[in-house]
Enzyme design. Structure first.
Site, PDB file in Angstrom:
ATOM      1  CG  ASP A   1     -22.702 -30.408 140.688  1.00 55.87           C
ATOM      2  OD1 ASP A   1     -22.110 -29.505 140.865  1.00 55.87           O
ATOM      3  OD2 ASP A   1     -22.866 -31.271 139.689  1.00 55.87           O
TER       4      ASP A   1
ATOM      5  CG  ASP B   1     -24.700 -25.119 135.230  1.00 62.68           C
ATOM      6  OD1 ASP B   1     -25.869 -24.712 135.014  1.00 62.68           O
ATOM      7  OD2 ASP B   1     -23.826 -24.572 134.834  1.00 62.68           O
TER       8      ASP B   1
ATOM      9  CG  ASP C   1     -21.720 -25.415 140.852  1.00 63.49           C
ATOM     10  OD1 ASP C   1     -21.227 -24.522 140.336  1.00 63.49           O
ATOM     11  OD2 ASP C   1     -21.885 -26.310 140.430  1.00 63.49           O
TER      12      ASP C   1
ATOM     13  CE  LYS D   1     -16.901 -24.148 140.917  1.00 65.28           C
ATOM     14  NZ  LYS D   1     -18.520 -24.437 140.725  1.00 65.28           N
TER      15      LYS D   1
END
Length: 280
Positions: free
Chosen positions: A228, A34, A32, A203
């Site tokens: 995250d 960010d 990912d 996602k």
């Protein structure tokens, strides 16, 4: 130390060693963007070194984002300004995943698209014709300027039989002034008016990861993913059969783990800690 405690400690050490071995056995990585590599457009600790490690070792990887607004070239330039050198070919967005999915569903089809250049460019390159005259699909992505007229047109086309697709289910997005309505929020509005739920490609749909693996020519057993967020990255990674790694540099913290019935294969404070493990 008692025999029981020694046995318990030995079991923990063996489990840790096994996880290290599994991480080192990974041949391809998905990550990912960010909260993993960047925060507020600045590289997080260890991110540049991790990408450099993959590059130096010829490890195939892709940087993923649910944001459908930008093209890979735009995002590569944005990452470069933040201190990360990632080629545009190594970026996979929900717009690209959506276009790839629809090209497989209906080659050279037509679509009414609400979104920015990241989505419209991906759809054009996948062979789609943009049309508001009886299109095969209505495709909803993210934009800073949602048009009431375009939403109204989308509702009418869906009621007339167009299939409803959305790039991702995120309901809000960030801005300097605060949260903005995003794809999921506008999709909910359209669903309320049409009684038709969209198919979300991004996602937490594992389709996002499977399409990324197809791009790399990777197999799930030898692919790791780093995220995250437990509710998007990790659950999608698990459902796609990937070695899923949670980093605590973004949304999900250790205190959040108890509310989920699933667990990642590994947890690290940041990608800097993952890199240390990969080098050990």
């Amino acid at each position: 130390m008692s025999q029981k405690k020694k046995s318990s400690q030995s079991s923990k050490d063996d489990e840790s060693a096994n996880k290290n071995e599994r991480s080192r056995a990974i041949e391809c990585w998905l990550t990912d963007m960010d909260g993993v590599l960047v925060h507020e457009d600045e590289a997080l600790p260890g991110a540049a070194d991790l990408i450099g490690h993959w590059r130096d070792n010829d490890t195939p990887f892709l940087v993923l984002t649910n944001n459908s607004m930008y093209t890979p070239r735009d995002l590569a330039a944005k990452l470069s300004r933040g201190g990360l050198e990632v080629a545009e070919e190594q970026i996979w967005t929900s717009a690209l995943a959506t276009a790839a999915f629809l090209a497989d569903q209906s080659p050279e089809g037509s679509a009414f698209v609400i979104g920015e250049t990241g989505l419209t460019t991906a759809m054009h390159e996948a062979g789609f014709v943009m049309s508001d005259a009886r299109p095969d699909f209505v495709v909803l992505g993210e934009t800073r300027t949602y048009s009431f007229e375009a939403i109204t047109r989308a509702i009418r086309l869906i009621n007339d039989g167009a299939r409803f697709i959305a790039t991702n289910p995120d309901v809000t997005g960030p801005s300097a002034e605060g949260a903005l309505p995003a794809t999921g929020a506008v999709a909910a509005l359209i669903t309320a008016a049409t009684k038709r739920e969209p198919y979300y490609v991004g996602k937490p749909n594992p389709m996002m990861f499977r399409s990324a693996m197809n791009k790399l020519g990777a197999h799930s057993e030898r692919t790791g993913m780093i995220g995250d967020r437990m509710d998007t990255d990790i659950v999608a990674g698990i459902e796609a059969g990937l070695h899923s790694v949670l980093v605590l540099s973004g949304i999900s913290g250790k205190d959040d783990l108890a509310q989920y019935p699933f667990r990642p294969a590994a947890i690290h404070d940041s990608v800097a800690d993952l890199l240390k493990q990969l080098k050990d």
